[in-house]
Design a protein around this motif. Structure first.
Motif, PDB file in Angstrom:
ATOM      1  N   ASP A  68       0.922  -0.749   0.464  1.00  0.00           N
ATOM      2  CA  ASP A  68      -0.266   0.386  -0.466  1.00  0.00           C
ATOM      3  C   ASP A  68       1.234   1.212   0.147  1.00  0.00           C
ATOM      4  N   CYS A  69       0.892   1.486  -1.619  1.00  0.00           N
ATOM      5  CA  CYS A  69       1.801   2.671  -1.225  1.00  0.00           C
ATOM      6  C   CYS A  69       1.594   4.338  -1.211  1.00  0.00           C
ATOM      7  N   HIS A  70       0.637   4.989  -0.773  1.00  0.00           N
ATOM      8  CA  HIS A  70      -0.004   6.109  -0.231  1.00  0.00           C
ATOM      9  C   HIS A  70      -1.305   5.500   1.102  1.00  0.00           C
ATOM     10  N   THR A  71      -0.818   6.017   2.128  1.00  0.00           N
ATOM     11  CA  THR A  71      -1.406   6.373   2.798  1.00  0.00           C
ATOM     12  C   THR A  71      -1.441   7.169   4.120  1.00  0.00           C
ATOM     13  N   HIS A  72      -2.416   7.469   5.228  1.00  0.00           N
ATOM     14  CA  HIS A  72      -1.945   8.329   5.846  1.00  0.00           C
ATOM     15  C   HIS A  72      -3.238   7.835   7.235  1.00  0.00           C
ATOM     16  N   LEU A  73      -2.548   6.394   7.337  1.00  0.00           N
ATOM     17  CA  LEU A  73      -2.507   5.295   8.554  1.00  0.00           C
ATOM     18  C   LEU A  73      -2.532   5.950   9.784  1.00  0.00           C
ATOM     19  N   VAL A  74      -1.338   7.329  10.526  1.00  0.00           N
ATOM     20  CA  VAL A  74      -1.477   7.920  11.371  1.00  0.00           C
ATOM     21  C   VAL A  74      -1.950   9.184  11.356  1.00  0.00           C
ATOM     22  N   PHE A  75      -3.419   9.216  12.324  1.00  0.00           N
ATOM     23  CA  PHE A  75      -4.470   9.889  12.714  1.00  0.00           C
ATOM     24  C   PHE A  75      -5.856   9.471  13.758  1.00  0.00           C
ATOM     25  N   ALA A  76      -5.814  11.283  14.330  1.00  0.00           N
ATOM     26  CA  ALA A  76      -6.760  10.701  15.392  1.00  0.00           C
ATOM     27  C   ALA A  76      -8.238  11.527  14.838  1.00  0.00           C
ATOM     28  N   GLY A 307       2.697   4.577 -21.362  1.00  0.00           N
ATOM     29  CA  GLY A 307       3.582   4.309 -20.818  1.00  0.00           C
ATOM     30  C   GLY A 307       4.260   4.366 -19.592  1.00  0.00           C
ATOM     31  N   VAL A 308       3.392   5.231 -19.096  1.00  0.00           N
ATOM     32  CA  VAL A 308       3.457   5.525 -16.731  1.00  0.00           C
ATOM     33  C   VAL A 308       2.978   4.247 -16.406  1.00  0.00           C
ATOM     34  N   ALA A 309       3.727   4.295 -15.499  1.00  0.00           N
ATOM     35  CA  ALA A 309       3.709   3.125 -14.887  1.00  0.00           C
ATOM     36  C   ALA A 309       2.927   3.516 -13.634  1.00  0.00           C
ATOM     37  N   MET A 310       1.484   2.748 -13.350  1.00  0.00           N
ATOM     38  CA  MET A 310       0.785   2.992 -12.367  1.00  0.00           C
ATOM     39  C   MET A 310       0.483   2.221 -11.416  1.00  0.00           C
ATOM     40  N   ALA A 311       0.633   2.582 -10.220  1.00  0.00           N
ATOM     41  CA  ALA A 311      -0.117   1.569  -8.720  1.00  0.00           C
ATOM     42  C   ALA A 311      -0.997   2.468  -8.228  1.00  0.00           C
ATOM     43  N   VAL A 312      -1.696   1.581  -7.399  1.00  0.00           N
ATOM     44  CA  VAL A 312      -2.893   1.767  -6.107  1.00  0.00           C
ATOM     45  C   VAL A 312      -2.891   1.739  -5.375  1.00  0.00           C
ATOM     46  N   ALA A 313      -3.479   2.300  -4.528  1.00  0.00           N
ATOM     47  CA  ALA A 313      -3.532   2.301  -3.067  1.00  0.00           C
ATOM     48  C   ALA A 313      -4.642   2.820  -2.148  1.00  0.00           C
ATOM     49  N   THR A 314      -4.643   2.871  -1.302  1.00  0.00           N
ATOM     50  CA  THR A 314      -5.803   2.987  -0.210  1.00  0.00           C
ATOM     51  C   THR A 314      -5.812   4.279  -0.010  1.00  0.00           C
ATOM     52  N   ASP A 315      -4.696   5.021   0.095  1.00  0.00           N
ATOM     53  CA  ASP A 315      -5.200   6.947   0.416  1.00  0.00           C
ATOM     54  C   ASP A 315      -5.640   6.717   1.895  1.00  0.00           C
ATOM     55  N   CYS A 316      -5.044   5.604   3.070  1.00  0.00           N
ATOM     56  CA  CYS A 316      -6.224   5.341   3.638  1.00  0.00           C
ATOM     57  C   CYS A 316      -6.561   6.511   4.832  1.00  0.00           C
ATOM     58  N   ASN A 317      -7.404   7.541   5.022  1.00  0.00           N
ATOM     59  CA  ASN A 317      -7.210   8.856   5.500  1.00  0.00           C
ATOM     60  C   ASN A 317      -8.267   9.128   5.965  1.00  0.00           C
ATOM     61  N   MET A 323     -10.629   4.120   3.934  1.00  0.00           N
ATOM     62  CA  MET A 323     -10.555   3.021   3.215  1.00  0.00           C
ATOM     63  C   MET A 323      -9.562   2.256   3.708  1.00  0.00           C
ATOM     64  N   CYS A 324      -9.860   0.835   4.221  1.00  0.00           N
ATOM     65  CA  CYS A 324      -8.985  -0.236   5.096  1.00  0.00           C
ATOM     66  C   CYS A 324      -8.233  -1.314   4.377  1.00  0.00           C
ATOM     67  N   SER A 325      -8.398  -1.148   3.022  1.00  0.00           N
ATOM     68  CA  SER A 325      -8.847  -2.445   2.486  1.00  0.00           C
ATOM     69  C   SER A 325      -7.590  -2.027   0.616  1.00  0.00           C
ATOM     70  N   LEU A 326      -6.669  -2.920   1.534  1.00  0.00           N
ATOM     71  CA  LEU A 326      -6.315  -2.553  -0.886  1.00  0.00           C
ATOM     72  C   LEU A 326      -6.974  -3.351  -1.507  1.00  0.00           C
TER      73      LEU A 326
END
Ligand code: NIG
Ligand code: FE
Length: 399
Positions: A68-76, A307-317, A323-326
């Protein structure tokens, strides 16, 4: 050294091996935490087999560990009231300008201590780990003071140590202009470059630097100043780019040789071309697209053609993508953005590794890479994109 061998169908995700880099009835040999051999089971060298522990997983499919290459997992806290208000008609930008948005999470996060932040992030991380995630990127950006940004990054590092997952930390001090600097964004950028970044570096808390380039956040020139400081410190950069409007973010990221540009709903043709030249990965965040009620999907066909490589992430925030499911992100990247299941799976393995500067370390089943993988009870790897979350691995091997 006698190692361990897994017999199963392999989705190696290596390019050049056909769809999914698939090796039906394959063998995956590991020893000392690395992959030592990948190929058809029938071709397994006898010397590797001798003395090895052999696990026959039958018809299961093994994929690289998910990233998961993009998250904001730490927050209150959480922002369900804002979500409800936005469903009632106000936009994400209006909510942000009214002091809900990111700054409300900043207040909650400043008030929380490390133990509380760790506990809440652990509950979200557990859901990612249960889905076969072996690497997760975690951004700061809800502290926006020196001590509070460091606090978030320390919690991110602690998560990695406690849960045996590879954590890559990203300093996102340029996420929003904090209230103390209202109307003085340039002074806040000075504070980031002169104080926050050096302190985070000195404590070994930063793997990369990110910024939110948008009308409600930082201008291109402010973003460029943050990136120059990162480069001077020897750090690679990432960018929240062109999410709500075309601010030239894709091209700006490319001009700084960014590892990735993320969101990109409004990326221009020139931005796509620049990203292709720079090798900047396009990170697709369908959870944020769906939650903010956006109507223009990112130009996936343009990235594909260039030819741009594409990734997918949750952006969990807590705001734009709770979203907590990749695997749900993989599904939505296909259904909402028309990525193919193979592209979306590459987006949470090979290309996600690239978005973190970890290609050569993880993201594929290939000799020499870390022995990080998951075995799935599916008949074909595309099933991981087809189900709307909820598929659980049979086995997960972490670093
Ligand atoms: O990636 N775009 C900026 N940052 C986050 C949202 C943060 C928030 O709303 O709390 C994002 O979507
Ligand atoms: Fe984000």
């Amino acid at each position: 050294m006698a190692g361990t061998i897994f017999l199963a169908n392999l989705a190696t995700m290596q390019p050049g091996l056909g769809a999914y880099g698939a090796i039906p009835r394959g063998a995956l040999a590991i020893a000392g935490g690395r992959i030592t051999w990948v190929g058809q089971a029938a071709a397994l060298p006898p010397a590797l087999r001798a003395g090895a522990a052999i696990h026959d997983l039958g018809e299961a499919w093994i994929t690289p560990g998910l990233i998961d290459c993009h998250t904001h997992l730490v927050f209150a806290g959480e922002r369900s009231a804002e979500y409800e208000a936005r469903l009632g008609g106000i936009s994400y930008e209006e909510a942000a300008r009214a002091g809900r948005g990111i700054l409300s999470t900043v207040s909650a996060t400043r008030a929380a201590d490390e133990a509380a932040l760790l506990a809440s992030a652990e509950s979200r991380l557990a859901r990612l780990l249960a889905e076969g995630v072996t690497t997760v990127e975690i951004k700061s950006g809800y502290g926006l003071t020196l001590p509070d940004e460091l606090k978030m990054l320390r919690v991110a590092r602690a998560l990695g140590k406690r849960h045996g997952v590879r954590v890559r930390t990203t300093l996102l001090a340029a996420h929003a202009v904090p209230p103390e600097f209202a109307g003085r964004a340039d002074a806040y950028v000075d504070h980031i470059t002169a104080d926050i970044l050096p302190a985070a570096l000195a404590e070994g808390l930063v793997d990369a630097v990110d910024a939110f380039a948008e009308a409600i956040a930082f201008s291109p020139s402010q973003t460029a100043r943050v990136f120059a400081a990162a480069a001077a410190a020897g750090l690679r950069v990432k960018l929240h780019a062109d999410q709500l409007s075309d601010g030239g973010g894709a091209a700006l990221a490319a001009s700084h040789r960014a590892l990735s540009a993320d969101h990109l709903e409004y990326a221009s043709a020139a931005g796509i071309t620049a990203m292709a030249r720079a090798g900047t990965v396009a990170v697709m965040l369908p959870g944020a697209f769906a939650t903010v009620g956006a109507d223009q999907p990112p130009p996936v066909a343009g990235f594909r053609a260039a030819g741009v490589a594409m990734a997918v992430a949750t952006d969990c925030n807590p705001g734009s993508s709770p979203m907590c499911s990749l695997l749900l992100a993989v599904n939505l990247a296909c259904s909402l953005f028309r990525m193919t299941p193979e592209e979306a799976l590459a987006g949470v393995t090979r290309n996600a590794a690239k978005a973190l500067g970890l290609d050569g370390e993880t993201g594929m089943l290939a000799p020499g890479l870390a022995a990080e993988f998951a075995a799935w009870p599916v008949g074909h790897p595309r099933e991981l994109a087809y189900w709307m979350g909820g598929v659980s691995p049979l086995i997960i091997n972490r670093k």
